[in-house]
Design a protein around this motif. Sequence first.
Motif, mmCIF file in Angstrom:
data_model
loop_
_atom_site.group_PDB
_atom_site.id
_atom_site.type_symbol
_atom_site.label_atom_id
_atom_site.label_comp_id
_atom_site.label_asym_id
_atom_site.label_seq_id
_atom_site.Cartn_x
_atom_site.Cartn_y
_atom_site.Cartn_z
ATOM 1 N N GLY A 21 -0.490 -4.710 3.654
ATOM 2 C CA GLY A 21 -1.001 -5.693 4.604
ATOM 3 C C GLY A 21 -2.469 -6.020 4.416
ATOM 4 O O GLY A 21 -2.994 -6.911 5.084
ATOM 5 N N TYR B 110 -4.627 -9.465 5.157
ATOM 6 C CA TYR B 110 -3.883 -10.346 6.052
ATOM 7 C C TYR B 110 -4.355 -10.197 7.491
ATOM 8 O O TYR B 110 -4.734 -9.111 7.921
ATOM 9 C CB TYR B 110 -2.379 -10.061 5.984
ATOM 10 N N ALA C 207 -0.199 -2.499 12.757
ATOM 11 C CA ALA C 207 -1.377 -2.088 11.995
ATOM 12 C C ALA C 207 -1.975 -0.738 12.376
ATOM 13 O O ALA C 207 -3.136 -0.481 12.059
ATOM 14 C CB ALA C 207 -2.445 -3.171 12.123
ATOM 15 N N ALA D 233 -3.538 -4.498 7.424
ATOM 16 C CA ALA D 233 -3.793 -5.810 8.039
ATOM 17 C C ALA D 233 -4.748 -5.663 9.219
ATOM 18 O O ALA D 233 -4.923 -4.577 9.763
ATOM 19 C CB ALA D 233 -2.480 -6.434 8.510
#
Length: 176
Positions: free
Chosen positions: A16, A19, A85, A101
Amino acid sequence: GPMGINATEAWDSVNGEGYVVAVLDTGQVEHEDLEGQFIAGYDFISDPENARDGDGRDPDPNDEGDWDSKYDSSWHGTHVAGTIAALTDNGIGVAGVAHGAKVQHVRVLGNAGGAWADINDAIVWASGGSVPGVPDNETPAHIINLSLGGATVCPAAMQDAVDIARANGSMVVAAA
């Protein structure tokens, strides 16, 4: 086992990082398993009573609680952020599916739920679109998460908001 998403195997390829995931929900609550995972978001709840923060839309996406006389607060926005996350390998809580992320909390749900207009504007804003009276989003989301539901069919204006978000390059993921 036979169920699961094989996250540990997937993390060998992607985690991730790079992002931004916008979580359109109840807002954020600081949590040690999410330390450093949040980027600037926005509170789109226009009704001060529903928002419980004494004002309308503002740049403070903190979750003021959605409790009522029957239920405790859900803190659902932070729960969703953790699923996405939460830090990994820190001995605390859970591991986020995309722990690399960043989460952008976009507050759309208060004690009395959310208004379609607020949710629609939040979708547009999260994707980098302009919303009158709201500063532009400096970190548009790659993914917009809407894990919220209701008892009615979404209005056409929501489809318009989703179409704008997709045209801006955001992927919209909604509960079904």
